[in-house]
Scaffold this motif. Structure first.
Motif, PDB file in Angstrom:
ATOM      1  N   LEU A  41       0.858  -1.177   0.000  1.00 30.69           N
ATOM      2  CA  LEU A  41       0.000   0.000   0.000  1.00 30.69           C
ATOM      3  C   LEU A  41       0.896   1.229   0.000  1.00 30.69           C
ATOM      4  O   LEU A  41       1.805   1.333   0.826  1.00 30.69           O
ATOM      5  N   PHE A  42       0.643   2.141  -0.917  1.00 27.55           N
ATOM      6  CA  PHE A  42       1.374   3.404  -0.964  1.00 27.55           C
ATOM      7  C   PHE A  42       0.482   4.482  -0.376  1.00 27.55           C
ATOM      8  O   PHE A  42      -0.629   4.709  -0.858  1.00 27.55           O
ATOM      9  N   LEU A  43       0.967   5.145   0.683  1.00 25.61           N
ATOM     10  CA  LEU A  43       0.222   6.185   1.374  1.00 25.61           C
ATOM     11  C   LEU A  43       0.828   7.528   0.987  1.00 25.61           C
ATOM     12  O   LEU A  43       1.973   7.828   1.341  1.00 25.61           O
ATOM     13  N   GLY A  50      -3.273  12.184   7.545  1.00 29.33           N
ATOM     14  CA  GLY A  50      -3.931  10.967   8.026  1.00 29.33           C
ATOM     15  C   GLY A  50      -3.226   9.663   7.689  1.00 29.33           C
ATOM     16  O   GLY A  50      -3.744   8.586   7.991  1.00 29.33           O
ATOM     17  N   LYS A  51      -2.056   9.718   7.096  1.00 31.60           N
ATOM     18  CA  LYS A  51      -1.355   8.493   6.680  1.00 31.60           C
ATOM     19  C   LYS A  51      -1.035   7.591   7.876  1.00 31.60           C
ATOM     20  O   LYS A  51      -1.300   6.391   7.835  1.00 31.60           O
ATOM     21  N   THR A  52      -0.487   8.167   8.933  1.00 30.92           N
ATOM     22  CA  THR A  52      -0.115   7.358  10.094  1.00 30.92           C
ATOM     23  C   THR A  52      -1.353   6.854  10.825  1.00 30.92           C
ATOM     24  O   THR A  52      -1.382   5.698  11.282  1.00 30.92           O
ATOM     25  N   ALA A  53      -2.400   7.654  10.933  1.00 29.45           N
ATOM     26  CA  ALA A  53      -3.649   7.197  11.564  1.00 29.45           C
ATOM     27  C   ALA A  53      -4.211   6.004  10.800  1.00 29.45           C
ATOM     28  O   ALA A  53      -4.662   5.019  11.399  1.00 29.45           O
ATOM     29  N   PHE A  54      -4.178   6.075   9.475  1.00 26.18           N
ATOM     30  CA  PHE A  54      -4.635   4.952   8.653  1.00 26.18           C
ATOM     31  C   PHE A  54      -3.773   3.719   8.934  1.00 26.18           C
ATOM     32  O   PHE A  54      -4.299   2.613   9.104  1.00 26.18           O
ATOM     33  N   LEU A 134      -2.120  -1.047  -3.807  1.00 28.38           N
ATOM     34  CA  LEU A 134      -3.132  -0.041  -3.532  1.00 28.38           C
ATOM     35  C   LEU A 134      -2.403   1.278  -3.329  1.00 28.38           C
ATOM     36  O   LEU A 134      -1.403   1.335  -2.612  1.00 28.38           O
ATOM     37  N   GLU A 135      -2.889   2.329  -3.982  1.00 29.96           N
ATOM     38  CA  GLU A 135      -2.356   3.660  -3.753  1.00 29.96           C
ATOM     39  C   GLU A 135      -3.443   4.476  -3.070  1.00 29.96           C
ATOM     40  O   GLU A 135      -4.564   4.563  -3.576  1.00 29.96           O
ATOM     41  N   LEU A 136      -3.115   5.032  -1.924  1.00 35.20           N
ATOM     42  CA  LEU A 136      -4.055   5.819  -1.143  1.00 35.20           C
ATOM     43  C   LEU A 136      -3.577   7.260  -1.117  1.00 35.20           C
ATOM     44  O   LEU A 136      -2.439   7.533  -0.720  1.00 35.20           O
ATOM     45  N   PHE A 137      -4.444   8.173  -1.535  1.00 33.63           N
ATOM     46  CA  PHE A 137      -4.132   9.594  -1.586  1.00 33.63           C
ATOM     47  C   PHE A 137      -4.922  10.293  -0.485  1.00 33.63           C
ATOM     48  O   PHE A 137      -6.148  10.248  -0.480  1.00 33.63           O
ATOM     49  N   ARG A 149      -8.601   8.818  -1.193  1.00 31.84           N
ATOM     50  CA  ARG A 149      -8.923   8.172  -2.467  1.00 31.84           C
ATOM     51  C   ARG A 149      -8.034   6.951  -2.603  1.00 31.84           C
ATOM     52  O   ARG A 149      -6.818   7.043  -2.433  1.00 31.84           O
ATOM     53  N   ILE A 150      -8.643   5.796  -2.884  1.00 35.48           N
ATOM     54  CA  ILE A 150      -7.900   4.547  -3.006  1.00 35.48           C
ATOM     55  C   ILE A 150      -7.998   4.063  -4.445  1.00 35.48           C
ATOM     56  O   ILE A 150      -9.095   3.914  -4.979  1.00 35.48           O
ATOM     57  N   ILE A 151      -6.851   3.805  -5.045  1.00 37.52           N
ATOM     58  CA  ILE A 151      -6.798   3.255  -6.393  1.00 37.52           C
ATOM     59  C   ILE A 151      -6.140   1.885  -6.305  1.00 37.52           C
ATOM     60  O   ILE A 151      -5.052   1.753  -5.736  1.00 37.52           O
ATOM     61  N   ALA A 152      -6.804   0.883  -6.854  1.00 33.55           N
ATOM     62  CA  ALA A 152      -6.291  -0.483  -6.847  1.00 33.55           C
ATOM     63  C   ALA A 152      -5.699  -0.815  -8.201  1.00 33.55           C
ATOM     64  O   ALA A 152      -6.320  -0.560  -9.234  1.00 33.55           O
ATOM     65  N   TYR A 153      -4.504  -1.356  -8.176  1.00 30.55           N
ATOM     66  CA  TYR A 153      -3.838  -1.822  -9.391  1.00 30.55           C
ATOM     67  C   TYR A 153      -3.704  -3.331  -9.295  1.00 30.55           C
ATOM     68  O   TYR A 153      -3.117  -3.845  -8.354  1.00 30.55           O
ATOM     69  N   GLY A 154      -4.287  -4.049 -10.246  1.00 26.43           N
ATOM     70  CA  GLY A 154      -4.256  -5.502 -10.243  1.00 26.43           C
ATOM     71  C   GLY A 154      -5.560  -6.070  -9.736  1.00 26.43           C
ATOM     72  O   GLY A 154      -6.279  -5.444  -8.967  1.00 26.43           O
TER      73      GLY A 154
END
Length: 172
Positions: A41-43, A50-54, A134-137, A149-154
């Motif tokens: 997962l890329f945060l 909110g990256k660390t809270a996630f 997963l890339e999370l923005f 925003r979550i984008i899934a690759y694969g």
């Protein structure tokens, strides 16, 4: 937590609005509970978005024992936690862009049988990103509100996003 509609298929991209720290943790926990195989997962987001809270919620969903305090590994680069699957929490904040993923062992980490969450992943060269991820923005939408925003690759990662709002606790 409010789920925002998107124009792309739900299995590819999802958008959420968190109204506070606890809802951001809840989203991480919900996703962590669904994970049953290795994934990266890329945060991506600014300081305080909110990256660390996630990541803390993700650790809870992966059954990391509560005796472990999940903090951002800004000065250690990588923290590893035990759970249903090993959880590797990476922070690239202090490293210059572009980060040489091979030099710091990150490419090997992507091949581990665990969950790898990388904060400040935008510092990686695009060629160093695994095909399935997963890339999370994370964006700051107000004093306590965050857009995620979550984008899934694969195919596997896309399946993780199906019905994720059914896994989330109701908004207050």
């Amino acid at each position: 937590m409010k789920v925002a509609p998107t124009c792309l298929p739900a299995a590819t991209i999802r958008a959420f609005e968190s109204r506070g720290h606890d809802q951001t943790v809840d989203l991480g926990r919900a996703l962590g509970r669904r994970l049953n195989h290795a994934i990266t997962l890329f945060l991506i987001g600014d300081l305080g978005s909110g990256k660390t809270a996630f990541a803390q919620g993700l650790a809870q969903g992966l059954d990391v024992p509560p005796s472990y305090t999940v903090t951002s590994p800004t000065y250690t680069l990588i923290n590893e936690y035990p759970g249903r699957l090993p959880f590797f929490h990476v922070d690239l904040y202090r490293l210059p862009e572009p980060v040489d993923a091979d030099d710091i062992g990150l490419l090997d980490l992507f091949d581990e049988e665990g969950i790898v969450a990388v904060e400040w992943a935008q510092r990686l060269h695009p060629a160093d990103r695994p095909a399935q991820r997963l890339e999370l923005f994370f964006g700051i939408a107000g004093d306590a509100s965050r857009s995620i925003r979550i984008i899934a690759y694969g195919l596997g990662p896309s399946d993780l996003l199906n019905d994720i709002d059914n896994w989330l606790p109701p908004s207050p």
